[in-house]
Design a protein around this motif. Sequence first.
Motif, PDB file in Angstrom:
ATOM      1  N   GLY A 112       0.832  -1.203   0.000  1.00  0.00           N
ATOM      2  CA  GLY A 112       0.000   0.000   0.000  1.00  0.00           C
ATOM      3  C   GLY A 112       0.862   1.246   0.000  1.00  0.00           C
ATOM      4  O   GLY A 112       2.061   1.182   0.240  1.00  0.00           O
ATOM      5  N   ALA A 113       0.254   2.365  -0.306  1.00  0.00           N
ATOM      6  CA  ALA A 113       1.000   3.619  -0.294  1.00  0.00           C
ATOM      7  C   ALA A 113       0.368   4.497   0.768  1.00  0.00           C
ATOM      8  O   ALA A 113      -0.806   4.353   1.085  1.00  0.00           O
ATOM      9  N   ALA A 114       1.176   5.398   1.331  1.00  0.00           N
ATOM     10  CA  ALA A 114       0.645   6.283   2.358  1.00  0.00           C
ATOM     11  C   ALA A 114      -0.356   7.246   1.736  1.00  0.00           C
ATOM     12  O   ALA A 114      -0.128   7.760   0.642  1.00  0.00           O
ATOM     13  N   ALA A 119      -4.848  14.777   1.352  1.00  0.00           N
ATOM     14  CA  ALA A 119      -6.021  14.189   0.687  1.00  0.00           C
ATOM     15  C   ALA A 119      -6.996  13.615   1.700  1.00  0.00           C
ATOM     16  O   ALA A 119      -8.110  13.231   1.348  1.00  0.00           O
ATOM     17  N   ARG A 120      -6.580  13.545   2.959  1.00  0.00           N
ATOM     18  CA  ARG A 120      -7.460  12.944   3.958  1.00  0.00           C
ATOM     19  C   ARG A 120      -8.589  13.894   4.358  1.00  0.00           C
ATOM     20  O   ARG A 120      -8.398  15.095   4.414  1.00  0.00           O
ATOM     21  N   LEU A 121      -9.703  13.281   4.681  1.00  0.00           N
ATOM     22  CA  LEU A 121     -10.817  14.041   5.222  1.00  0.00           C
ATOM     23  C   LEU A 121     -10.849  13.710   6.718  1.00  0.00           C
ATOM     24  O   LEU A 121     -10.835  12.542   7.068  1.00  0.00           O
TER      25      LEU A 121
ATOM     26  N   ARG B  87       8.509  18.893  -0.173  1.00  0.00           N
ATOM     27  CA  ARG B  87       7.664  18.783  -1.365  1.00  0.00           C
ATOM     28  C   ARG B  87       6.253  19.204  -0.955  1.00  0.00           C
ATOM     29  O   ARG B  87       5.710  18.685   0.020  1.00  0.00           O
ATOM     30  N   PRO B  88       5.641  20.146  -1.672  1.00  0.00           N
ATOM     31  CA  PRO B  88       4.308  20.602  -1.248  1.00  0.00           C
ATOM     32  C   PRO B  88       3.275  19.478  -1.415  1.00  0.00           C
ATOM     33  O   PRO B  88       3.149  18.919  -2.511  1.00  0.00           O
ATOM     34  N   LEU B  89       2.581  19.155  -0.345  1.00  0.00           N
ATOM     35  CA  LEU B  89       1.615  18.054  -0.409  1.00  0.00           C
ATOM     36  C   LEU B  89       0.479  18.301  -1.400  1.00  0.00           C
ATOM     37  O   LEU B  89       0.074  17.382  -2.104  1.00  0.00           O
ATOM     38  N   PRO B  90      -0.049  19.523  -1.490  1.00  0.00           N
ATOM     39  CA  PRO B  90      -1.114  19.735  -2.481  1.00  0.00           C
ATOM     40  C   PRO B  90      -0.622  19.470  -3.903  1.00  0.00           C
ATOM     41  O   PRO B  90      -1.353  18.940  -4.736  1.00  0.00           O
ATOM     42  N   LEU B  91       0.649  19.803  -4.156  1.00  0.00           N
ATOM     43  CA  LEU B  91       1.205  19.577  -5.476  1.00  0.00           C
ATOM     44  C   LEU B  91       1.378  18.077  -5.728  1.00  0.00           C
ATOM     45  O   LEU B  91       1.102  17.583  -6.824  1.00  0.00           O
ATOM     46  N   LEU B  92       1.812  17.350  -4.689  1.00  0.00           N
ATOM     47  CA  LEU B  92       1.943  15.901  -4.832  1.00  0.00           C
ATOM     48  C   LEU B  92       0.579  15.287  -5.122  1.00  0.00           C
ATOM     49  O   LEU B  92       0.460  14.328  -5.871  1.00  0.00           O
ATOM     50  N   THR B  94      -1.873  16.615  -6.792  1.00  0.00           N
ATOM     51  CA  THR B  94      -2.242  16.760  -8.200  1.00  0.00           C
ATOM     52  C   THR B  94      -1.327  15.934  -9.095  1.00  0.00           C
ATOM     53  O   THR B  94      -1.749  15.451 -10.133  1.00  0.00           O
ATOM     54  N   LYS B  95      -0.075  15.748  -8.655  1.00  0.00           N
ATOM     55  CA  LYS B  95       0.841  14.998  -9.497  1.00  0.00           C
ATOM     56  C   LYS B  95       0.636  13.498  -9.409  1.00  0.00           C
ATOM     57  O   LYS B  95       0.887  12.779 -10.355  1.00  0.00           O
ATOM     58  N   MET B  96       0.279  12.985  -8.226  1.00  0.00           N
ATOM     59  CA  MET B  96       0.200  11.533  -8.117  1.00  0.00           C
ATOM     60  C   MET B  96      -1.026  11.005  -7.400  1.00  0.00           C
ATOM     61  O   MET B  96      -1.073   9.842  -7.036  1.00  0.00           O
ATOM     62  N   GLY B  97      -2.019  11.845  -7.212  1.00  0.00           N
ATOM     63  CA  GLY B  97      -3.263  11.324  -6.657  1.00  0.00           C
ATOM     64  C   GLY B  97      -3.251  11.259  -5.140  1.00  0.00           C
ATOM     65  O   GLY B  97      -2.368  11.772  -4.484  1.00  0.00           O
ATOM     66  N   ASP B  98      -4.266  10.552  -4.605  1.00  0.00           N
ATOM     67  CA  ASP B  98      -4.509  10.549  -3.170  1.00  0.00           C
ATOM     68  C   ASP B  98      -3.422   9.859  -2.364  1.00  0.00           C
ATOM     69  O   ASP B  98      -3.293  10.064  -1.173  1.00  0.00           O
TER      70      ASP B  98
END
Lengths: 470, 577
Positions: A112-114, A119-121, B87-92, B94-98
């Motif tokens: 799995g990936a972190a 992205a978390r709610l 590395r900015p998390l919001p940018l990550l 958009t670049k690689m998803g959730d």
Amino acid sequence: MTKEYKTIREIAGPLIFVEKTEPVGYGELVHITLTDGSRKRGQVLDTSSNVVVVQVFEGTGGLNSECGVRFTGETIKLPVSGEMLGRILSGSGEPLDGGPGIIPDDKLDITGAAINPYARLPPKDFIQTGISTIDGMNTLVRGQKLPIFSGSGLPHNEIALQIARQAKVRGQGEEFAVVFAAMGITNEEAQYFMRDFERTGALERAVVFLNLADDPAVERLITPRLALTAAEYFAYEHEMHVLVILTDFTNYCEALRQMGAAREEVPGRRGYPGYMYTDLASLYERAGVVRGRKGSVTQFPILSMPGDDITHPIPDLSGYITEGQIVISRELHRKGIYPPINVLPSLSRLMNSGIGAGRTRDDHKAVSDQLYAGYAEGRDLRGLVAIVGKDALSDRDKKLLEFADMFEDRFVRQGVDEDRDIERTLDLGWELLSELPEALLTRIDNKYIQKYHPAHREKEEEKAVAPAAG
Amino acid sequence: MKGEIFRVSGPVVTVSGVKTRMYDVVKVGNEGLMGEVIGIEGEKSIVQVYEDTNGVKPGEPVENTGLSLSVELGPGLLKSIYDGIQRPLPLLLTKMGDFIRRGVSANGLDRTQQWEFKPTVKKGDTVSGGSIIGTVQETQNIEHRILVPPGVSGTVEEIKKGKFTVDQTVCVLNGGTELTMMQKWPVRKPRPVAKKLMPSTPLLTGQRILDGLFPVAKGGTAAIPGPFGSGKTVTQQQLAKWSDTDIVVYIGCGERGNEMADVLNEFPELEDPKTGRPLMERTVLIANTSNMPVAAREASVYTGITIAEYYRDMGYDVSLMADSTSRWAEAMREISSRLEEMPGEEGYPAYLAARLSEFYERAGKTNTLAGNQGSITVIGAVSPPGGDFSEPVTQNTLRIVKVFWALDAKLAQRRHFPAINWLNSYSLYTKAFSEWYGKNVSPEWEKLRDDAINLLQREAELQEIVQLVGSDALPEDQQLTLEIARMMREYFLQQNAYHEVDTYCSMHKQYRLLKAITSFGDRAGSALESGVPIKDVLALKSKNDLAKVKFEREFDKAIDGITAQMDDEFKKLQEAK
């Protein structure tokens, strides 16, 4: 066809050391063919130009330097499909129920990936378990990881099952599933779970992974990862709300220690590897809700505290990662109280975001705080009574002492199939609080006392009834 | 210069055929995963990799960038949310998803955003490292001062004005050195300062037990150790929200994802009590949760402190919260054990104490190179296993920090929050602030505080007796002591972080509350002496009102009322006798 090497140089515990020619990737899945033709699987733990270290999941029994080793070129993946619901699989993902193999829709990497924290709610949907000590005092929310800290001989399995049966988010008919992963539990315990799943029909909505006590310990290291991969698949691909029950984490950690020792690693506290925190986090952190996705993964790990010691590395590291804990008490169990949950050391960190008006009820926090305060003080007084006798107590203290007894007897105690909704739980809390003098209810805002305290409520009701009668 | 991978063991990769220096950043494998050299053995270099290494094979290429692990410093840091290696998390997202995948690089600062640069120097001016050459309004209330990188100096040949991105030249020095609004700085090297000063003013946090009893200095260091569930994170977050510093750097180091999500969600909505603007406008968040790569967790603390130093160099007061330094120490331990180093205590590397003190020493109040004053206050959470403060991380931290806020699981279980134990905690700054308190709070303040601490101390002694004989067996004056101490605990020390009013308490309010409780105690004492029974004293309405006064919006009015009532009630008690 990948190359087969017959270059095992050394075998130590669950590890084999293979000398080889071509580069092998870290974490790759390995197939080993024994001299009698049977097969085992393993994973690359360390790879270099000279030697590759492989941990063998099924144990190294029967292996020798003549066995063939094949590197598959890919990391361990779980074949997943919607058809998995209702299936019973082994701790390494093979069907155990005599059914056909899973025809995969997809193959997912089990590490799995972190989830990107961004992205978390933040979890906030109240899950009603029907158990007062959890709903009222340590509320569970969707996407939380809330372990049960138990001890040997305590009814944690019954509690986990009751939660699995009763858990629901109210007013929503959304799809849910249960993923159950057994790590090193006995056959008897496993059967107990299976029978209950069958009895209640829960099996149809469940995927079961079984690694039993006599299965290889190394396999335990992948069982929870398979289970969580399946859970994530149902949550994020099939938009289901998945409840994952993982039992028993203590066995998992023992396996981790065994592997560490076999690799001759420098041990950390009590011989457990120094990376145990990170390793546990890589499992526990796979709970959550992701923005814009409908499903969720909620975890209910169970672990038995060796010697009931909450400072033992396993519960300790878990407690630092999980969002609270439900602590089962031997003392309450001896008193014959089910479920013997001691609310004082128990905690749900996400409770505040899941309760209150619109979620449970406006008075929830106040009632819970007051019950906590009253029960804590009442319990302390028990110690005092043992020394000075009950007669030496002030009236206030006597009331609190009685309150603690009543709390255990009426609020904590409930039936194995008794499903109390949150209103019932809170009203029960009020009934108990009404036995205390109102002046002691310092943690409750007056407006809630007016609204919910039985003494005032009756008056309200009388008032409401009177004009109608007139 | 290209080499190849020799060995992979989790996050530790050995490479050969490439010349490296310690702490060089290297790109490892076909996907160019980012790593840092942490050891050199003959031909081979040992690299810790900041991303997942599953599937990486020996023989894959390795490239040395020749640079140390650095952060990008310039306008745009504020409001950012970074992982451990900036590395900015919001940018990550958009670049690689959730989910965080690997092999994606991202700039710490946005290269497309334009900032309005206003020069403060002119052609012919002499500048040197740390000099301010211009300003940018980074957020509404924070003016970002563009600094000459340390080690650079010269005469201004050309200075521009107007809108630029961070990598465009805004200033040219003689000899052709071009300056942009962005500079890079290696995270493991402290940024230079002109002089370190003695801290002399308290950092106000709005938390009664901290400001009132155990204050930390602006430019000081504090540690919050506590077992799980005792409220470390809530305390850290309260400090991040309410500290009276200009800039806040919050490092979520190896902690829970859901908790970080909560911070990320909440901070943009919170209001700065000083300016009324969103708190996020003065905040930099660094989130490297427990399941993100462990090497990046090790780096996150350095990334955070370097950003803090940069704002300090502009002349700002910065506070830095690290939650939790134990996770950082564990990351060190994990990497050390992969390197098969000889372990020190409990498997931690022998250099643990050195690393901790190096980190905390980067705090302080300083004269900056530009001649301003700035400070960094470091507040580190510690998560001792089993709540046992004798473990190496807590012990080594306590040898360095000046303030110790001991969290207590027993208090947390009783829902006494903040669960900071008033008997075990200490602050070495209190005496240094005497003058400040006298001038800014009240000349009486110190006495009130000392009396309160004494009272709580006496309570602890009396409690031991009560445990044996029950409270009714005590003489009335001692019963009163217990009761006043209870008021001190419940009315003053307990503070509800989730209550809209109580979450923040000004020094003025603290002073009045403490004074009211103390004066209730004094009067009750003299009433007892003149023969009033204790139960009459404790039944006074003003006592009950005092319990809830901290929640009042109009605090001053409410406490005036209560004080007046108290006078009245005690007078009546005396008269009735």
